[in-house]
Write an enzyme that holds these catalytic residues in place. Sequence first.
Site, PDB file in Angstrom:
ATOM      1  N   HIS B  70       0.730  -1.367  -0.113  1.00  0.00           N
ATOM      2  CA  HIS B  70       0.129   0.050   0.027  1.00  0.00           C
ATOM      3  C   HIS B  70       0.866   1.151  -0.083  1.00  0.00           C
ATOM      4  CE1 HIS B  70      -1.994   3.030   2.348  1.00  0.00           C
ATOM      5  NE2 HIS B  70      -2.917   2.972   1.372  1.00  0.00           N
ATOM      6  N   GLU B  73       2.224   1.721  -3.151  1.00  0.00           N
ATOM      7  CA  GLU B  73       0.845   2.384  -4.141  1.00  0.00           C
ATOM      8  C   GLU B  73       1.077   4.105  -3.961  1.00  0.00           C
ATOM      9  OE1 GLU B  73      -3.025   3.913  -3.201  1.00  0.00           O
ATOM     10  OE2 GLU B  73      -3.093   1.828  -2.734  1.00  0.00           O
ATOM     11  N   HIS B  74       1.202   4.283  -2.861  1.00  0.00           N
ATOM     12  CA  HIS B  74       1.107   5.955  -2.720  1.00  0.00           C
ATOM     13  C   HIS B  74       2.516   6.451  -3.253  1.00  0.00           C
ATOM     14  CE1 HIS B  74      -1.720   7.339   0.669  1.00  0.00           C
ATOM     15  NE2 HIS B  74      -2.243   6.094   0.358  1.00  0.00           N
ATOM     16  N   GLU B 145      -4.246   8.143   7.394  1.00  0.00           N
ATOM     17  CA  GLU B 145      -5.061   7.078   6.770  1.00  0.00           C
ATOM     18  C   GLU B 145      -5.381   5.839   7.650  1.00  0.00           C
ATOM     19  OE1 GLU B 145      -3.625   5.509   3.018  1.00  0.00           O
ATOM     20  OE2 GLU B 145      -5.697   4.793   2.460  1.00  0.00           O
TER      21      GLU B 145
END
Lengths: 415, 429
Positions: B70, B73-74, B145
């Site tokens: 993840h 991904e960012h 997040e």
Amino acid sequence: MNIYKVNNNKFKSIYISYNFTQEVNDTKIFSSYAVLASLMAKSSKSYPTQKDIEKYLNSLYGANFDVNIEKLGDLYNLEFRIEFVNKKFIPSKEELLEKILLFLKEMIYNPAQWTQDVFKREKDFILQRINERKDEKLKYGIQRAEELLCKDEPFGTYLYGEEDVVKNLSLKDIKDAYSTLINDSITVIVSGNLDGYDSIDSEIEKIFKQYDKNFNTNIENLKYNIKRQENYKYEEVKEIQDTTQSVLSLGLRIKECTPKDFYVLNVYNAILGTTPSSKLFQNVREKESLAYTVRSRYYRFKDIIVIYAGINKENYKKALDVIKIQLEDIKNGNITDIEFKSARDSLLADLIEWKDSKVAMAKMKLSNLIAFKDADISIDQMREEIKNVKIEDVINISKKIEVEKVFLLGGEIDE
Amino acid sequence: MNKIAVMNSQELGESTFTTTLSDGLEVYICKKTGFSKKIGMFGTKYGSVDNDFIDITTNKRTKVPDGIAHFLEHKLFEKEGANALDLFSKMGVSSNAYTSFDQTVYFFETSEKFDESIAMLVKLIKEPYFTDENVQKEQGIIGQEISMYDDDPNFMVYFNALRAMYNQNPVRIDIAGTIESISHITKELLYTCYNTFYSPQNMFFIVVGDVDVEHTINLIEENLKKYENNNLPKNKIEKFRVKEEKKIAQKEIVQKMDIYLPQLCLGYKLDLVNGKEILKNEIVVNIISDMYFSKQSDFFEKEYNLGKVNDSIDMIYEGSDSFSHVIISTLSTNIDEVEKDILEYIEKIKNMPVDEEMFEIIKKKKIGEAILSSDNLNVSYRRIIDSILNKTDVYDQIEVLKSITKEDIKEFLNKLTTDNQVSSKIISK
């Protein structure tokens, strides 16, 4: 009865939205109508239970039906909506339209005899809706900013009403609400693949003819924006909740604007905080790492904007400062051509993409009818208006926008 | 010229074209005539569960911190001097990405800037730019997040159910990791994961919309050609999967949060299946959900009238090559009683004959539902991604649906046993 059609053959289905719209003279109606809508979605004389309704809809190739309630500015809208497959795409080519319209008529105009038990059950349903609203932190933070800005205006009431009012409702209140409802202004919007349904409007008229009488008011004449200026003052409000993250929301007031300013305000809002190129995203998130979520939302009917962010409570002051600097920046004309252009292009793209949604097109018609008194404005016309907005228009309008309410939801702040 | 195969669905009036490019990348194009929006997606078969593997550049076994897929991904959005989200946005194009257990997918949506967006999406994937500084900056953003998920009862009740079912399987781990675990992520580790999992043969490209098929394939190929020289090693990817035992990890997990309405998630851990069986299980569970738990069911009506349940009781199947389970979820102020009722009811329906009339109506509804859903472009790409990961044909769905019998329903219900059942609850503080 006003019937509007939006046809596009790329779809395989048809969506019918049957709206009752009214002004809110007493905010108690939020409570009674919420219960009424809930009762009407779940029963009628011929389909006394949810089970009967679902079973019938499933036999119509999974047609979707529900009753939606919403605030359109200070107006209250209760919408019956149904979606079904165009006969061309059904393996047996079975025609569903008449059955669908008769079903809709049944649900609206032939309500069940509600018993005390059923009534109490739906009251409890709405009470739960009211009590659970704080469970979604971000959404609640946004709603609180709306409510602070629009205190004592209908829009400032929670959609499902107030706990004390709901508790004290009687079955008679609901029956009275129903009698008022069916005399409200009716707007019907049909959106989707109308190929093979050229006369859908006359079929709707035929089936609903007996209910098409003298309505209290025409939708174009309804007042959707009531202003209680005594509330227009700066306020900071904090609410404690035991959470990991805090929610910061800001309520902004746009002073002296007209419905035509809709376009420039959309551009302003996009520059401020709806895209990754926006000032809020670039500064609050990318530059300062203060938030993952940070956005702004413009409310067409109420001339307000709400900014919201999920932050760490220790960063409250800093986040607030960074946000306020962005607002000042726009006022001082610090908008680059790229910021302006990307905001405008993203709005133009959003408008085109509405054409891909039956529901979005129906919503757009209703909104334009209320705000512009004209349901026939096309997406292309709206795009032209956006294209005509100049950077100077944005700077000029920004000077009329002030932060008026600041709301923080989260842990205690050590000051 | 690439060899293009086509798959059609008569029922949905839709076609998907597919080809494999010379570097091994699979391309899928779903043609949606008349729609304005065009969606482009570039994805890798790599997600949060792939945390133990052979580093393709050093050939050494590597274990990476939780949440790195993840995080990557960012960070892939970060380009030298710019952010790709912002670069897309400057063209008026919206873009985003998501990471799940077994995939990471990057996408854009546009109506007018299709060619430019394809170029930008390829650049996004092919030009990683990780620095110590930008890695550190992201720790703050992702930290927020993670906090957002921590406060979300919906999310927590689901993940706790997975934690109750699985002992070792990395689906137990939060996709975004924890604030602690992401603090161990470095730019070197990001490159390791990137080099290992972002090679063409592990990736797929999907386009949905009213586009010219050949033009689109050429466009993707031309853009990829610019990066021919920095293609990554094509060794076979080797992942290590912990052996997950059959039995559940924990019978129950209860967590307190500052909420009003408690949430319940019941999980049934099942045997792994693959390919079409995953799709079949999904559809069977869908039908079971409609027959026995939806608003059409006697059970829902009873629970509703007693005031125990307000909105709905949802039942889904989730399967992949590393997990297989059923999740039943609902919200209630009286969560313990609802749990008891559901469990008793499941035992009861195992011994009841399947109602023929209802079964047929539900199948009719399912066909209508599939047609209605084809008005939504997102459904088309989700179908393609599922078919890639499950290795099925794009349009197997309706054929499988038609083939399902009452016996399939019965058989599946009998797999839901007390031994493999867990409960997860979020209750008010």
